[in-house]
Each structure stands twice: as C-alpha cells, then as structure tokens.
Enzyme design. Structure first.
Site, short mmCIF file in Angstrom:
data_model
loop_
_atom_site.label_atom_id
_atom_site.label_comp_id
_atom_site.label_asym_id
_atom_site.label_seq_id
_atom_site.Cartn_x
_atom_site.Cartn_y
_atom_site.Cartn_z
N ARG A 55 8.99 -1.58 2.63
CA ARG A 55 9.59 -2.75 2.00
C ARG A 55 10.83 -2.32 1.23
NH1 ARG A 55 4.36 -5.93 -0.66
NH2 ARG A 55 2.97 -5.77 1.16
N LEU A 67 2.85 -1.20 4.19
CA LEU A 67 3.21 -0.08 3.34
C LEU A 67 4.36 -0.42 2.41
CD1 LEU A 67 3.02 2.98 5.76
CD2 LEU A 67 1.31 2.25 4.09
N CYS A 68 4.23 -0.05 1.15
CA CYS A 68 5.26 -0.31 0.16
C CYS A 68 6.60 0.33 0.56
CB CYS A 68 4.81 0.23 -1.19
SG CYS A 68 5.99 0.06 -2.53
N PHE A 69 6.54 1.54 1.13
CA PHE A 69 7.78 2.25 1.43
C PHE A 69 8.47 1.75 2.69
CE2 PHE A 69 6.33 4.80 -1.98
CZ PHE A 69 7.45 5.42 -2.49
N ALA A 84 0.83 -1.20 0.00
CA ALA A 84 0.00 0.00 0.00
C ALA A 84 0.87 1.26 0.00
CB ALA A 84 -0.90 0.00 1.22
#
Length: 254
Positions: free
Chosen positions: A150, A146-148, A81
């Site tokens: 990862r 959250l993508c950020f 996300a």
C-alpha cells in the site's frame, strides 16, 4: 540563563515474539499516561511473524501463502498486514499534554525524516512518498493485504518501493507511534524488496539505530538516556500478553 534539555528514555534493542512485542508497547504506552515520559524503543521479531492490522480478518491471511507458516498477532493499530522478519521496528511513546504535544501532529514526518537522514549517512537516498494531486489515498476494501504493498503520504520509498511506514494509536493523555523499516527481503514475503536489495549496500543496523535516535532527539529537543523497562511495565506486559495479544479471542475478534 540556560535551560536543561529534558531527558527521555531509550530501550535497548531486543528481539521477542510477536505477542510479547505488542504487549511491551502497550505497557509502555500505559506508563506514559502516568509518567509523561517519552520512550523510544527499537526491537526485532523472532520467529518471523505476520501482524494483522486491527481491522483485518484472520481469514484474509489465506490470501498470502508465503507467510502461512508464520505465527500471527493482531496489532492495536490499523493498516495492512506486515511480515516482520529482517526489519528494524521502533515505537515512540509521548505524552499528549505539555510542550512535547506540539510535535504530535508532525510525528510521522519527524521520525521518517530522521530515518531518511540516517539512511543517507549509509549512502541510501530514500524519500517520502507524495501522492499525485488527483490520487485517492484513503483506505478501501480493495487495498492489498500487505501494508508494504500500500502507499500513504509520508511513507518511506526507495526506487519506487515502500521500505518504511508507521501507525499511531492514542490513549487519553499519551500516544504511541510504531513503524517498520525493511532491511532485506524476507522469504515469507518475497515480493517485497528491502533496503539491501534496492540499494545494493549492506545495512549497518547498530549505526542506523544510533543515528535515528540522535536525530529524533534533536528534532524533539530531548536527550535520550539508555534505560530498561520498569518492574511495573514488565508485569503489565505479561498481563497484556496473556489477556490480549496472546489470546485467541483478541486474534479472532474481527
């Protein structure tokens, strides 16, 4: 004998709601199949929006309370996300037939290196993430929401924090790559610092767009010409927004 540089289209930066942004990207991707034209688009989001990766569950958003007041949209690409707030988002659509297709495999690095060079012009020394040789980089159920939070090889990193990333999706004869660059911290994702906080420098967004565009053009050996969405693309975007990205059935399909 000189050869002319092929022209490509650049869409002027605009701010839209989440479902509209995703529908416009889809409409451009579909038109690329027929036209074979390369299109680079920069855009922003209003209101601040939480986008889910294609395979994420809507219920998982409950794990992130700071963004609970944000409207949500489901992307057609995968990944974690993303809270879209004070950021620069881009999409790049290219045909996957012809000479430009040779760049597809390296499109992540091509665009990310252009972003790194553009940031360097503003005194910001970001870099590409490289995993340790024994580090597992495949996605798993244990990945952060959250993508950020990862990491994937090729992500844009500044002082150890991820500030930029991209994803791709393909149709039969075209590909879209879109990505986000965090300009500053969002109150809807306070755990994620942006370029402003990490560098201590103000970010000139207009200059950044101009520089990224020029460097992508050089790398792809095209000339970007400022253009607009066609009537057909606008009409198709309206259809896709209604039928897909703005619908409850699409949002809740996973």
């Amino acid at each position: 004998m000189s050869t002319s540089i092929p022209q490509a289209r650049q869409i002027v930066h605009a701010v839209s709601a989440g479902a509209r942004n995703m529908a416009i990207d889809q409409a451009i991707l579909e038109s690329t199949v027929a036209s074979g034209r390369t299109t680079l688009r920069f855009y922003g989001w209003s209101p601040a929006t939480l986008s889910l990766g294609y395979f994420q569950k809507v219920a998982d958003r409950q794990s992130h309370s700071p963004s609970e007041s944000c409207p949500i949209v489901r992307r057609a690409s995968g990944g974690g996300a993303i809270v879209h707030d004070d950021e620069l988002t881009y999409s790049l659509c290219v045909a996957t037939k012809g000479s430009i297709a040779k760049a597809n495999a390296g499109l992540y690095d091509l665009v990310h290196n252009a972003i790194l060079a553009a940031l360097s012009e503003q005194g910001i020394a970001a870099e590409l993430y490289e995993a340790a040789p024994d580090q597992e980089v495949k996605a798993s159920k244990a990945d952060p929401f959250l993508c950020f939070e990862r990491r994937a090889v090729g992500d844009i990193i500044l002082d150890g924090a991820k500030v930029g990333g991209s994803a791709q999706r393909r149709l039969k004869n075209a590909l879209i790559q879109h990505g986000s660059l965090l300009l500053s911290r969002s109150r809807f994702a306070p755990e994620l610092p942006g370029l402003k906080e990490l560098s201590g420098k103000p970010i000139d967004e207009s200059r950044l767009i101009e520089s990224i565009s020029a460097k992508v053009a050089d790398a792809m050996q095209v000339k970007f010409v400022i253009g607009e969405l066609s009537t057909d693309e606008l009409n198709r975007a309206a259809e896709v927004e209604s039928e897909r990205f703005g619908s409850e059935s699409w949002l809740n399909k996973k």
